[in-house]
Design a protein around this motif. Structure first.
Motif, PDB file in Angstrom:
ATOM      1  N   HIS A   1       0.829  -1.210   0.000  1.00 10.95           N
ATOM      2  CA  HIS A   1       0.000   0.000   0.000  1.00 10.95           C
ATOM      3  C   HIS A   1       0.862   1.258   0.000  1.00 10.95           C
ATOM      4  N   ASN A   2       1.991   1.170   0.699  1.00  6.44           N
ATOM      5  CA  ASN A   2       2.907   2.308   0.665  1.00  6.44           C
ATOM      6  C   ASN A   2       3.491   2.502  -0.724  1.00  6.44           C
ATOM      7  N   PHE A   3       3.781   1.389  -1.368  1.00  6.52           N
ATOM      8  CA  PHE A   3       4.326   1.464  -2.729  1.00  6.52           C
ATOM      9  C   PHE A   3       3.340   2.174  -3.654  1.00  6.52           C
ATOM     10  N   LEU A   4       2.053   1.834  -3.469  1.00  2.00           N
ATOM     11  CA  LEU A   4       1.047   2.456  -4.329  1.00  2.00           C
ATOM     12  C   LEU A   4       1.022   3.969  -4.113  1.00  2.00           C
ATOM     13  N   ILE A   5       1.148   4.359  -2.836  1.00  2.00           N
ATOM     14  CA  ILE A   5       1.159   5.801  -2.534  1.00  2.00           C
ATOM     15  C   ILE A   5       2.388   6.443  -3.176  1.00  2.00           C
ATOM     16  N   VAL A   6       3.534   5.775  -2.994  1.00  2.63           N
ATOM     17  CA  VAL A   6       4.781   6.311  -3.573  1.00  2.63           C
ATOM     18  C   VAL A   6       4.651   6.384  -5.095  1.00  2.63           C
ATOM     19  N   TYR A   7       4.060   5.338  -5.676  1.00  5.83           N
ATOM     20  CA  TYR A   7       3.925   5.309  -7.128  1.00  5.83           C
ATOM     21  C   TYR A   7       3.045   6.467  -7.616  1.00  5.83           C
ATOM     22  N   ARG A   8       1.905   6.639  -6.914  1.00  4.86           N
ATOM     23  CA  ARG A   8       0.994   7.722  -7.323  1.00  4.86           C
ATOM     24  C   ARG A   8       1.699   9.069  -7.190  1.00  4.86           C
ATOM     25  N   ALA A   9       2.425   9.231  -6.074  1.00 10.24           N
ATOM     26  CA  ALA A   9       3.129  10.508  -5.855  1.00 10.24           C
ATOM     27  C   ALA A   9       4.180  10.717  -6.929  1.00 10.24           C
ATOM     28  N   SER A  10       4.915   9.663  -7.239  1.00  7.68           N
ATOM     29  CA  SER A  10       5.984   9.822  -8.244  1.00  7.68           C
ATOM     30  C   SER A  10       5.381  10.121  -9.619  1.00  7.68           C
ATOM     31  N   GLN A  11       4.244   9.490  -9.910  1.00  7.71           N
ATOM     32  CA  GLN A  11       3.589   9.768 -11.197  1.00  7.71           C
ATOM     33  C   GLN A  11       3.126  11.220 -11.260  1.00  7.71           C
ATOM     34  N   TRP A  12       2.586  11.682 -10.122  1.00 13.98           N
ATOM     35  CA  TRP A  12       2.105  13.067 -10.081  1.00 13.98           C
ATOM     36  C   TRP A  12       3.272  14.015 -10.312  1.00 13.98           C
ATOM     37  N   ILE A  13       4.377  13.721  -9.646  1.00 16.04           N
ATOM     38  CA  ILE A  13       5.556  14.596  -9.780  1.00 16.04           C
ATOM     39  C   ILE A  13       6.068  14.560 -11.214  1.00 16.04           C
ATOM     40  N   ARG A  14       6.175  13.360 -11.776  1.00 19.66           N
ATOM     41  CA  ARG A  14       6.685  13.250 -13.152  1.00 19.66           C
ATOM     42  C   ARG A  14       5.788  13.995 -14.136  1.00 19.66           C
ATOM     43  N   ARG A  15       4.471  13.927 -13.878  1.00 21.82           N
ATOM     44  CA  ARG A  15       3.545  14.568 -14.811  1.00 21.82           C
ATOM     45  C   ARG A  15       3.611  16.090 -14.675  1.00 21.82           C
ATOM     46  N   HIS A  16       3.685  16.561 -13.438  1.00 22.36           N
ATOM     47  CA  HIS A  16       3.548  18.005 -13.226  1.00 22.36           C
ATOM     48  C   HIS A  16       4.854  18.772 -13.238  1.00 22.36           C
ATOM     49  N   PHE A  17       5.965  18.106 -12.976  1.00 24.43           N
ATOM     50  CA  PHE A  17       7.229  18.822 -12.961  1.00 24.43           C
ATOM     51  C   PHE A  17       8.039  18.503 -14.218  1.00 24.43           C
ATOM     52  N   THR A  18       8.645  19.528 -14.741  1.00 22.24           N
ATOM     53  CA  THR A  18       9.557  19.310 -15.864  1.00 22.24           C
ATOM     54  C   THR A  18      10.859  18.762 -15.294  1.00 22.24           C
ATOM     55  N   HIS A  19      11.823  18.446 -16.165  1.00 19.51           N
ATOM     56  CA  HIS A  19      13.098  17.941 -15.650  1.00 19.51           C
ATOM     57  C   HIS A  19      13.782  18.994 -14.784  1.00 19.51           C
ATOM     58  N   THR A  20      13.680  20.250 -15.217  1.00 18.79           N
ATOM     59  CA  THR A  20      14.274  21.321 -14.409  1.00 18.79           C
ATOM     60  C   THR A  20      13.529  21.411 -13.078  1.00 18.79           C
ATOM     61  N   GLY A  21      12.214  21.285 -13.142  1.00 25.59           N
ATOM     62  CA  GLY A  21      11.400  21.337 -11.925  1.00 25.59           C
ATOM     63  C   GLY A  21      11.805  20.244 -10.960  1.00 25.59           C
ATOM     64  N   MET A  22      12.074  19.053 -11.502  1.00 27.89           N
ATOM     65  CA  MET A  22      12.471  17.943 -10.629  1.00 27.89           C
ATOM     66  C   MET A  22      13.842  18.213 -10.011  1.00 27.89           C
ATOM     67  N   LEU A  23      14.707  18.859 -10.777  1.00 28.83           N
ATOM     68  CA  LEU A  23      16.031  19.219 -10.242  1.00 28.83           C
ATOM     69  C   LEU A  23      15.869  20.188  -9.062  1.00 28.83           C
ATOM     70  N   ILE A  24      14.994  21.167  -9.266  1.00 27.31           N
ATOM     71  CA  ILE A  24      14.757  22.152  -8.198  1.00 27.31           C
ATOM     72  C   ILE A  24      14.104  21.473  -6.995  1.00 27.31           C
ATOM     73  N   LEU A  25      13.174  20.557  -7.274  1.00 26.69           N
ATOM     74  CA  LEU A  25      12.491  19.829  -6.199  1.00 26.69           C
ATOM     75  C   LEU A  25      13.489  18.993  -5.396  1.00 26.69           C
ATOM     76  N   ALA A  26      14.395  18.325  -6.117  1.00 28.77           N
ATOM     77  CA  ALA A  26      15.417  17.523  -5.425  1.00 28.77           C
ATOM     78  C   ALA A  26      16.290  18.432  -4.560  1.00 28.77           C
ATOM     79  N   GLY A  27      16.657  19.592  -5.123  1.00 26.83           N
ATOM     80  CA  GLY A  27      17.457  20.563  -4.365  1.00 26.83           C
ATOM     81  C   GLY A  27      16.709  21.017  -3.122  1.00 26.83           C
ATOM     82  N   LEU A  28      15.412  21.192  -3.273  1.00 31.06           N
ATOM     83  CA  LEU A  28      14.573  21.633  -2.151  1.00 31.06           C
ATOM     84  C   LEU A  28      14.593  20.597  -1.022  1.00 31.06           C
TER      85      LEU A  28
END
Lengths: 670, 455
Positions: B8-35
């Motif tokens: 169940h945790n995996f599903l949550i992580v998967y949904r979250a990661s999908q949301w992030i991949r969909r909504h953040f560009t590669h630069t956005g993900m870089l900034i998010l990781a930095g954050l």
């Protein structure tokens, strides 16, 4: 559809950084972390690739090996740093990250490919089958991630925070400008950036406040529930904390002086430190040596060179099986405790192994004869940021020309004349300047400020010093008949090596104890009483047979006795009173239920219409009285109601009248 | 219990990661990781200056999100799909996009999405992934990569977002989208979303449109060597058309007198009227090669991977065998008996691949039924190509019976392991080349090895 324009799917790979961005980030990192020379070299190596077009082909496998080598170097560094600096080394590792990843970025920069496969970074991806449908294995350009690493690593440095913030804004803005989507309006972009910076600044102010709140709350909570024994290799001070330092009233130590009154505070030491940096005192030279008990048992000679003239009994709460215990300065021996093991550090810390809980031990000592390990070069070290200022101050006080004893007196006088005690800090200083602000500007602070400043100032005057942490015992408890040390009595002072002897110096103004006591809770006496009872209960089965407090337990019988007395004599009386009160209540509820009128009801119901459940007597009588000629039922009902519900009830005559008339009616009905 | 919690945790992580991949560009993900990293190191603001980086990146991300809160575009889409796709082969299709508003939009992202059904816990437990053997111990035990792979398989493929630089008001453009299907069967397209990127290029806000379609993906094909079974042509009663059980246009030879037992429909009524006695039509007997392609569908304790590979092998054989001048009967059992015939003007290879694209594994054991089916059609088949999912006693007996009946056989056993020791008791001693073990996940290699050995 002929007029339709076709667009190709866009590339989604992270591009390379614009010229000189990584170089600048490396320089800022070098400036912040004092690696400027290395940073220049690294920046040149990376940026020169923009002018030299030579590249070398590097295969994926070679990239993997370079990555593995970087990982090995990283692991070795982590192990080394953690072994030498414990978990505090995490910030050292953070500062070293650009070094550790440099090999990888260098290889990428000078490779023909210009990017690396994820497999180089994640071993698990190396073995995956690239022919599997849907397997996505794009190359990663590490230059932007490396830039981010440089910026975050630079934050572990110690330079000015305002300048650093400006540099970070420039680097991040440069990155965003380079990566901005096409067709983005310049002015919109700029205004968003300005707003972001404003939010960031406001956020920082909020974070300061949050940290202040968190630290205070956590400190209280920690003291309350999670008090742990002192770490002799490290202690974090509250230097630099904003707001008011609040310490709890919890009793931590009890000292029995065997009837002698203390003329001055008794200093109980826990640990000594010799290295200071950014609010943290450390002592990495400290080692603990096992002390064997004397054959007669329960007696440990710590230092036979010291003649123990004074003797006290100390009770201390051990949270763990092994803990550092507070002992007086100039300790000769420890006795009357069933310790499993006692270890001693040449720096004065004493570790005891015993079952957790309150432990009581006797200590013989001579506080004028402190025989700690002689000073080394660490005892003269001053952090670079303070060297210049403290040398100037020492010069100003004329310490250079004075003898060691005079130097100590001058420093004591300097603090006594110019400084005040305060638990509150309202102003936020630049990093690394907390002490300078205390010494030269605000001149108010708590004992940690005084002790740290004294330690470093004496070092500037070439007097070796150590920073001591422990308890200053001054409060006598009439309840317990002994001295007590509360959490707020934790104190720090200085040990100075003057004329080949260690000498104790406390420059904190003597008002500190009363000032801190002003903050005590109004329920403190109750808490103390509870603490005393808990202490006695917990030492019930303690091994200190010497304890003369066994008589105390007889007092515990008093409540038991009182309880039995209450049961025997008072309980029944109380219960009887309660029962009578209850009966009275019941009597009120049942008043009038013996009314003679009730005898009439069955006969009336049998003769006429039965009364419905919940139907009032009045409405029922209204229904049936049409069939009854010349009865006095209404009058009887009025009497009945009065008898039933009127608080004054019926007179004797009226009651008799009711009974007679009911009888008459019954006779008529039958 | 722990596995269920992890799942169940995996599903949550998967949904979250999908949301992030969909909504953040590669630069956005870089900034998010930095954050995230700066937040970790900046927890104590007295230790490092990371908190400055944290607040700056947070401010930037906040402004990014706020700047795309309003997205008032109106669009219309049309998806132009090809007839089929094939597992593992890149396919390209187009999306026709029409901007219905008069406003010009820049920095748009087009995201075409396949329906994603998250697996149940039971499905996750049973699932096996061919890539698992290449993963490290931790990944295998924990199973998150397997879950991701399972979801990807269920979805059928991954479509990368496409960038649209500019679309003018009331304009139409077409976007080419690339998709690599990862499983056979129908892929369900669920939505098409158009995203607007913020001026920093970090965050995207999407407008989603329900836009359903489906695409049939044919099984993955391997290059199969020609199979020459030592069979002969067989008499086919009723000819080619009856071989497919449809129609009655047989080849006419002559008329003859009625013999008892002739079917009524063979009576030639005109001659009967002329002669006064019943006359029947006589037809040419049909002889031709007719192979049975037998697919074992009972995966049982064996994994789904083996079944998928068996389907691919069947599809590959169908493609290679149908080039020859013969009929091919695809036979399998799943709740009922299926027998499809292709070749010589009947159904083509595509029809057979369509069927194979949709075949599912059987839940109940059916080897006995399969054996009955084969024995029933033994007389009109020149030979059987059997694709088996295991080599257990029942299957061995079935093959032994067919072999003793004298029918030419080619047996392929799909196995999870490369080790062929378990197949030492093979029952085709006279023709060892007609028994092959193919390793799931490495079919091509197995085929090459066998081919090389046979040469």
């Amino acid at each position: 559809m002929n007029d339709m324009k076709t667009q190709n799917p866009g590339s989604v790979l992270l591009p390379a950084t614009p010229p000189f961005l990584n170089g600048c980030a490396l320089l800022i990192w070098g400036w912040q972390c004092d690696f400027i020379l290395y940073a220049i070299g690294m920046a040149v190596l990376l940026e020169s690739a923009r002018f030299i077009h030579w590249r070398t082909p590097i295969t994926d496998k070679e990239f993997n090996r370079i990555s593995d080598l970087s990982s090995v170097i990283f692991m070795i560094t982590v192990v080394y740093v953690f072994a030498t600096r414990s978990y505090h080394g995490i910030f050292t590792i953070l500062a070293l990250l650009p070094f550790l990843l440099f090999l990888l970025i260098l290889a990428q920069t000078w490779s023909v490919q210009g990017n690396i496969k994820p497999g180089a970074l994640f071993i698990s991806m190396r073995r995956l089958n690239p022919d599997e449908p849907g397997f996505n294995n794009p190359g990663i350009d590490l230059s932007f991630p490396y830039l981010m690493v440089c910026i975050i690593s630079a934050s572990a440095g110690k330079q000015q925070e305002n300048l650093f913030f400006i540099f970070v804004i420039i680097l991040v803005a440069w990155t965003l400008w380079a990566l901005r989507p096409r067709h983005t309006g310049k002015y919109l972009w700029l205004s968003l950036l300005i707003l972001s910076v404003a939010i960031s600044y406001a956020g920082q102010l909020g974070l300061f406040r949050l940290q202040e709140l968190t630290e205070n709350t956590f400190l209280q909570w920690f003291e309350q529930y999670m008090w742990r024994s002192r770490d002799p290799s490290r202690t974090t001070t509250a230097i630099g904390s904003l707001g008011k330092l609040k310490l709890s009233d919890r009793i931590m130590v009890r000292v029995d002086t065997h009837g002698e009154k203390l003329s001055s505070p008794l200093y109980l030491r826990e640990a000594s430190y010799n290295n200071y940096g950014y609010g943290v005192w450390t002592n990495f030279q400290h080692t603990l040596r096992l002390i064997d008990p004397l054959p007669k048992g329960r007696y440990w000679i710590i230092n036979d060179q010291i003649a123990g003239n004074d003797r006290i009994s100390i009770s201390f709460y051990m949270d763990d099986q092994k803990a550092i215990i507070p002992v007086p300065m100039g300790l000769n021996s420890i006795s009357k405790v069933n310790a499993i093991e006692i270890e001693h550090s040449p720096y004065g810390a004493l570790s005891m192994e015993l079952n957790p809980g309150w432990v009581k031990y006797d200590a013989k000592f001579n506080h004028e004869r402190i025989d700690d390990a002689p000073p080394g070069k660490e005892e003269l070290e001053i952090p670079p940021v303070y060297q210049k200022e403290l040398a100037g101050l020492a010069d100003q006080l004329g310490l250079e020309r004075q003898s060691p004893a005079q130097k100590v007196d001058t420093v004591k006088k300097f603090f006594a004349d110019n400084f005040v005690y305060s638990l509150t800090q309202t102003e936020r200083y630049p990093r690394g300047k907390y002490l300078s602000k205390f010494i030269f500007e605000t001149r108010k602070g708590h004992c940690e400020y005084f002790a740290t400043a004294t330690t470093l100032l004496l070092r500037a005057a070439q007097i070796p010093t150590r920073y001591i942490v422990g308890y200053a015992i001054d409060e006598y408890s009439p309840l317990e008949g002994q001295y007590i040390g509360r959490a707020r009595h934790v104190h720090s002072w200085v040990l100075a090596y003057v004329d080949n002897h260690w000498q104790m110096i406390d420059t904190t103004p003597s008002v500190w104890a009363p000032l801190e006591a002003m903050d005590r809770s109004f329920i403190e006496p109750l808490v103390d009483l509870w603490s005393w009872i808990s202490y006695k209960l917990s030492t019930w089965d303690a091994d200190d047979t010497d304890s003369n407090t066994s008589g105390f337990y007889y007092w515990l019988l008093v409540p038991v006795l009182l309880y039995y007395l209450w049961r025997m004599f008072i309980k029944d009386r109380v219960q009887n009173i309660r029962r009578r009160a209850k009966d009275k209540q019941m009597a009120i509820l049942l008043a009038g239920t013996d009314s003679a009128f009730f005898q009439l009801l069955p006969a009336l119901e049998a003769r006429y219409v039965p009364r419905k459940p919940g139907e009032t007597l009045t409405s029922w009588l209204t229904k049936i009285e049409k069939n009854i000629q010349g009865t006095e039922l209404r009058e009887l009902l009025a009497l009945h109601y009065r008898y039933r519900f009127d608080p004054s009830g019926l007179s004797k005559d009226e009651k008799q009248r009711l009974e007679h008339k009911v009888k008459d009616q019954l006779a008529t009905l039958h | 219990m722990i596995k269920k919690l992890l799942f169940h945790n995996f599903l949550i992580v998967y949904r979250a990661s999908q949301w992030i991949r969909r909504h953040f560009t590669h630069t956005g993900m870089l900034i998010l990781a930095g954050l995230v990293v700066s937040a970790i190191f900046g927890l104590n603001i007295r230790q490092t200056l990371s908190y400055q980086i944290f607040t700056l990146l947070l401010g930037i991300l906040l402004m990014s999100c706020i700047s795309v809160l309003v997205f008032r575009g109106k669009f219309r889409f049309k998806r132009v799909l090809p007839e089929y796709g094939t597992v593992g082969q890149k396919l390209e299709y187009r999306i026709l996009l029409e901007n219905l508003s008069p406003k010009e939009f820049n920095n748009l992202t087009l995201l075409d999405e396949l329906a994603t059904d998250l697996p149940s816990f039971e499905h996750f437990l049973k699932a096996r992934d061919i890539q698992d053997k290449r993963r490290n111990f931790f990944d295998r035990i924990v199973g998150y990569p397997r879950l991701v792979s399972l979801i990807r398989k269920t979805r059928g493929g991954l479509i990368q977002p496409g960038k649209l630089e500019t679309i003018s008001g009331k304009d139409k453009i077409q976007q080419r989208i690339t998709l690599i299907p990862v499983r056979r069967g129908y892929l369900r397209f669920a939505t098409t979303a158009i995203g607007k990127c913020d001026p920093f290029g970090l965050f995207r806000r999407f407008k989603k449109y329900n836009h359903q379609d489906s695409l049939l993906v044919l099984p993955r094909l391997y290059e199969f060597p020609p199979i020459n079974l030592a069979g002969r042509r067989k008499y086919q009663h009723g000819g080619v058309n009856l071989a497919s059980s449809v129609g009655d246009s047989e080849e006419f030879i002559s008329l003859r007198d009625y013999r008892p037992g002739d079917p009524m429909r063979s009576i030639h009524w005109r001659s009967y009227a002329k002669k006064g006695a019943p006359v029947v039509r006589e037809y040419q007997d049909e002889y031709f090669s007719r192979l049975g392609l037998v697919l074992d569908t009972f995966a049982g304790g064996y994994t789904e991977i083996v079944f998928e590979e068996a389907v691919s092998v069947a599809a590959s054989i169908a493609v290679s065998s149908l080039q020859q001048d013969s009929l091919l009967d695809l036979m399998f059992i799943n709740n009922q008996v299926y027998r499809f015939t292709a070749g010589r003007g009947l159904a083509g290879v595509n029809n057979m691949l369509e069927i194979l694209a949709c075949v599912e594994s059987a839940r109940e054991e059916n080897i006995n039924e399969l054996e009955t089916l084969l024995l029933q059609h033994m007389n009109d088949s020149s030979g059987f190509i059997c694709i088996l999912l295991a080599w257990d006693k029942k299957r061995q007996n079935m093959i032994e019976r067919l072999r003793s009946a004298g029918i030419p056989l080619m047996v392929y056993v799909i196995s999870m392991s490369a080790d062929s020791d378990g197949f030492s008791n093979m029952t085709l001693p006279d023709h060892p080349e007609y028994f092959q073990v193919l390793q799931a996940g490495d079919i091509e290699h197995s085929l090459q090895e066998t081919h090389g050995r046979n040469r």
